[in-house]
Structures are given as C-alpha cells and as structure tokens.
Design a protein around this motif. Structure first.
Motif, short mmCIF file in Angstrom:
data_model
loop_
_atom_site.label_atom_id
_atom_site.label_comp_id
_atom_site.label_asym_id
_atom_site.label_seq_id
_atom_site.Cartn_x
_atom_site.Cartn_y
_atom_site.Cartn_z
N GLN A 120 0.83 -1.21 0.00
CA GLN A 120 0.00 0.00 0.00
C GLN A 120 0.86 1.25 0.00
O GLN A 120 0.50 2.26 -0.62
CB GLN A 120 -0.94 -0.03 1.21
N ALA A 121 2.00 1.21 0.66
CA ALA A 121 2.90 2.37 0.66
C ALA A 121 3.42 2.65 -0.74
O ALA A 121 3.45 3.80 -1.19
CB ALA A 121 4.06 2.13 1.63
N MET A 175 6.13 -5.33 -6.15
CA MET A 175 5.31 -4.24 -5.62
C MET A 175 5.46 -2.99 -6.48
O MET A 175 4.48 -2.28 -6.75
CB MET A 175 5.72 -3.93 -4.17
N ALA A 176 6.69 -2.72 -6.89
CA ALA A 176 6.93 -1.57 -7.76
C ALA A 176 6.19 -1.74 -9.08
O ALA A 176 5.56 -0.79 -9.58
CB ALA A 176 8.43 -1.39 -8.01
N VAL A 197 0.28 8.26 5.20
CA VAL A 197 -0.39 7.16 5.88
C VAL A 197 -1.89 7.17 5.60
O VAL A 197 -2.51 6.12 5.42
CB VAL A 197 -0.09 7.22 7.39
N ALA A 198 -2.48 8.35 5.52
CA ALA A 198 -3.90 8.44 5.18
C ALA A 198 -4.17 7.89 3.78
O ALA A 198 -5.21 7.26 3.54
CB ALA A 198 -4.37 9.89 5.27
N ALA A 199 -3.23 8.10 2.87
CA ALA A 199 -3.38 7.54 1.52
C ALA A 199 -3.34 6.03 1.56
O ALA A 199 -4.11 5.35 0.85
CB ALA A 199 -2.27 8.08 0.61
N GLN A 248 -6.52 0.81 1.65
CA GLN A 248 -6.97 -0.33 2.45
C GLN A 248 -8.48 -0.34 2.62
O GLN A 248 -9.11 -1.40 2.62
CB GLN A 248 -6.29 -0.29 3.82
N SER A 249 -9.08 0.85 2.72
CA SER A 249 -10.54 0.91 2.91
C SER A 249 -11.31 0.33 1.73
O SER A 249 -12.44 -0.14 1.88
CB SER A 249 -10.96 2.36 3.14
#
Length: 479
Positions: free
Chosen positions: A178-179, A203-204, A329-331, A336-337
């Motif tokens: 996610q990051a 991931m990239a 982190v909110a992103a 995730q949501s």
C-alpha cells in the motif's frame, strides 16, 4: 552461467554475472528445473530433470487475447502478467508436497519462525473470541493497538507518532504494498538494494513503477555503497527501500552508514524512504537496530513498516503496520478501505498483548533470539569449513546467504550440469532432500538462502546432507 532477467527491471550498475540485462523479458536458459508454482503438487520423481524429451516448468504467456474452448476471453491484465510469482512460496509449497508424499525433505526455505506464538499472546486472542470481540474494527486499526504502537515506537525506536499516523494491515506485506501504491506514479523509479526480498520489485511493478536494482557485494556484507546510490538517483527516483536486518542476507545497517544514506536522500526532494523493520528484534549483539526515521531530517521522508510475524512468531495471525507522516499514511488507509478494510479484531487484541510483554518483546522474544543465534553460529562454522563457499556472517534475522558460485559449471553425476543457483537448489533437493531458495529469487544468482528457523537437530542433519551432496561436485570437472 545462466541468469534470471527481470521484466521491466533496470540495473544501472554492472552486477557481474548477477544482472545482465535491462528491460528484458524474464527467461531461464539453463537445463535445470525452474521452480514454478504450478509444480507444487508433483512428487519427487515427476520433478526430476529431463533430458529434453518433454517440457518441464514452462509457463507461456500469450501476448494476444486468448480464448478457451468455450469462447471465453481468458487474457489477463498486463500488470498482472508483469508480476512474477514468489519463488520462496513456490519452493516451500513443493517441499511440503514432497513431505506429504512421504519424501523426507528438510525444509529450510520458508521465512517463518519455528516457535509457537508466546502463550500470553495466544491467550489474548482466545479471550477476544470468548468475549465476542469478533466484529469489524476501524479501517486503520483499533485505537488501543495504535496507541500501543505509538508507545513502542517512541520507547524502542526514538520516533514519535500519533494514532492517526498509524495504519494496521493484514501483515507487513500489505503495509509495504500500500505504501508503494500510495506514493509511486507510472514511470517513477523504486531503488532496491540487492539482494532484496522477493516481493519488492513486484510491488513496484504493481504500481507501474520501475524497479532499479542497486547491487551490493558479499565482501561488503551486502551493505549498499552510498556513492553508488548517489550515482543512480534521477529526477524519476521516488522511493528507496531499505530492509534492516535484511531478508535474505541478515545484514544490519550500522547507524553511521544510515546517516550517510540520509545525507544523500536529503538532497533529493522527491525521494522517500520505505524502511522495512520487520526483523528489528531478531538481532545479534554487538549489532544494534536504528530506525531510519529517527535520523535528523528523515521523519518527514520515511515510511516505517513493522509487524508481529517474525519477532513474536505470529506469522499466521497476519498483522503489520505502517507509521509515517499523516498525508502518506492516510493515503495508505484509503487504499486499504477499498481493498481489505481493517485487520482481524482478534489478531489486534493479541498484538496488544505482544507489545505488553516488555521492551523488545521481553523474555519471550529474547529466548527465541538466543536460539536463533546458536543456530546461526553452528551454520556459519559449518559452512566456513567447506571448500568453495563464501560467507557473510548475518547480524540479524534468521537467514544465511552463502556464495556457492564456485560449484557452477560442474557436472553432477546423474543430474547434469550445475548452471546457477536454481539448478544447484534443484540438485540439493533431488540428491540431498534439502529445500533451499536460489539466490536468483533475491537478485543475486551467486548465492543461495538457508533459513535457520528450524531446530538445531534439523540443521545438523541438513548440513550433513548438503556436505554429502556437494562431494561429487567438488571432484566434478568443469564443463
């Protein structure tokens, strides 16, 4: 020597025989069996190397839209086709299938502690179920656990966060993914020191970014050279991934070297650091762990990922977290949501208990680390006594990453030519019945990875099998 070539991976620094190509299609040119996930259920006999009469472990991806016999379009997303399956998972699955078929394989491929989850943690999970704590939690995780994580990071790592700067996920792997998705745009570059954990380049690619592989050397304990790092940074460089202690090498970045890296990062406004610290507590004195975000000027540039799987033997509980500036982190939380929502309520209660065991996990973790160190010392001594093997002594984690390239090019009686790390692992599985992971999976084809997350008795048996299997290669002619 055969090499594994990565689709869409850029290697700007010559990597000897470890990285030969730029933007090339993945291929394998040796005669050894490729560790493909679709072989996981085959018995040992079916896994034996053929002489060319039939195809073994070959996956064909058609470029054009394909239809099955029912006329259904079965083509896949180009993004998915660009991602390779994990070799560590594939090999572990194969070894498990062989054991289930009655073959006495010693499995040293998986990165999973062999200890049970400490009793206080397990009891907290059981109590959560009994007390009906089985419903959804907030997407970012419970306030209780996020506060406990903030306390841990402050006391143990010297970095300060508030609960709204923490997102708890279903394992550190989800946190990392996610990051990368949150901060990378198509065309961005993700700098990854090699040897690397197998999932970083993929991931990239999932983020339509380009993995840029930065080679390291066993003579430097697989630690990156700051000058080489500085030489490959461009205006497209978005993310530098650091893993200390390292999977697969066990290397630990000393604070002085991290400070040099931080000075370079500070010169490039777009460059962020993703610090994977999942093995932080599995470390062997005198080595010490330094969180990158604790360095001067790096808090705003760093996304710190950690979790509970390794130190607390909680791999099956699936719980990790990310800490960083609220904007980033909110992103991650937004992704995730719409992806999984919050992590398991039961696992989160167990994690609160884990963080309550004391500084760095208390006696429960220190007992496990003591056992890991004993195993490490045994393996290091055993392989140092073998001819043709180079070693960098790991300072953390539970892996030994040894250079076995002196055996390449030799003919193995009844097997064939040892071309590379993959064929050597294939040979050791066939002849020694020991499952290891080829270094090509981690970006260094000269090496193989041995997990010592197994009992000392098991490791002693594995070393004897490996020694016996290598004897014919030591006397075998180069071909």
């Amino acid at each position: 020597m055969a090499n594994t070539l990565y689709n869409g991976t850029t290697c700007r620094i010559p990597f000897g025989d470890q990285c030969r190509a730029v933007n090339s299609v993945s291929r394998h040119v040796s005669r050894s069996l490729s560790f493909c996930s679709n072989l996981s259920t085959l018995p040992l006999k079916a896994l034996e190397m053929d002489t060319g009469k039939r195809h073994v472990g070959v996956t064909v991806v058609k470029a054009k839209t394909d239809f099955d016999e029912l006329g259904v379009d079965i083509s896949l997303s180009p993004r998915v086709n660009a991602v390779k399956p994990s070799k560590t998972v594939a090999i572990s699955d194969q070894a498990t299938a062989l054991v289930q078929a009655g073959v006495p394989v010693i499995r040293l491929a998986a990165g999973e502690p062999d200890f049970d989850t400490p009793a206080p943690i397990a009891e907290a999970g059981i109590n959560a179920i009994r007390e009906g704590y089985t419903r959804y939690t907030p997407n970012a995780g419970t306030q209780e656990l996020r506060q406990a994580i903030c306390h841990k990071l402050k006391e143990e790592n010297g970095i300060s966060y508030t609960p709204d700067q923490i997102v708890i996920s279903n394992g550190a792997k989800q946190s990392l993914t996610q990051a990368v998705l949150a901060v990378c745009s198509p065309g961005d570059e993700v700098i990854i020191p090699a040897p690397f954990w197998v999932s970083y380049p993929e991931m990239a690619r999932l983020a339509d970014a380009t993995p840029v592989i930065l080679p390291t050397s066993i003579s430097d304990d697989f630690l990156l050279d700051p000058k080489l790092l500085e030489s490959i940074i461009t205006e497209r460089s978005r993310l530098l991934i650091l893993c200390s202690p390292s999977n697969p090498t066990g290397s630990v970045y000393p604070k002085k070297l991290l400070e040099e890296i931080a000075r370079i990062v500070a010169k490039h406004p777009r460059l962020l650091v993703l610090s994977d610290e999942i093995y932080e507590h599995i470390i062997y004195a005198p080595a010490t762990h330094t969180s990158f975000a604790s360095l001067p000027g790096m808090w705003n540039r760093t996304l710190t990922v950690n979790g509970f799987s390794k130190a607390f033997a909680m791999t099956g509980w699936r719980l990790g977290y990310i800490a960083g500036p609220k904007h980033f982190v909110a992103a991650c939380g937004k992704i995730q949501s719409q992806f999984t929502s919050g992590a398991s309520s039961i696992a989160q209660k167990a994690a609160v208990a884990a963080l309550g065991l004391g500084y760095a996990g208390g006696e429960a973790v220190s007992t496990m680390v003591k056992a890991f160190r004993e195993r490490r010392d045994f393996l290091v001594k055993s392989f140092r006594d073998m001819d043709g093997i180079k070693i960098s002594e790991p300072q953390g984690a539970f892996y030994l990453f040894i250079d076995v390239s002196s055996y390449y090019g030799r003919e193995a009686p009844g097997f064939g030519k040892i071309e590379d790390s993959e064929s050597l692992c294939r040979y050791l599985l066939d002849q020694g019945q020991v499952a290891l992971v080829p270094g090509s999976a981690f970006g260094d084809d000269n090496c193989i990875r041995i997990s010592y997350a197994a009992s000392l008795t098991t490791l002693q048996a594995a070393v004897e099998r490996i020694k016996k299997a290598l004897i014919p290669l030591s006397s075998g002619a180069l071909v």
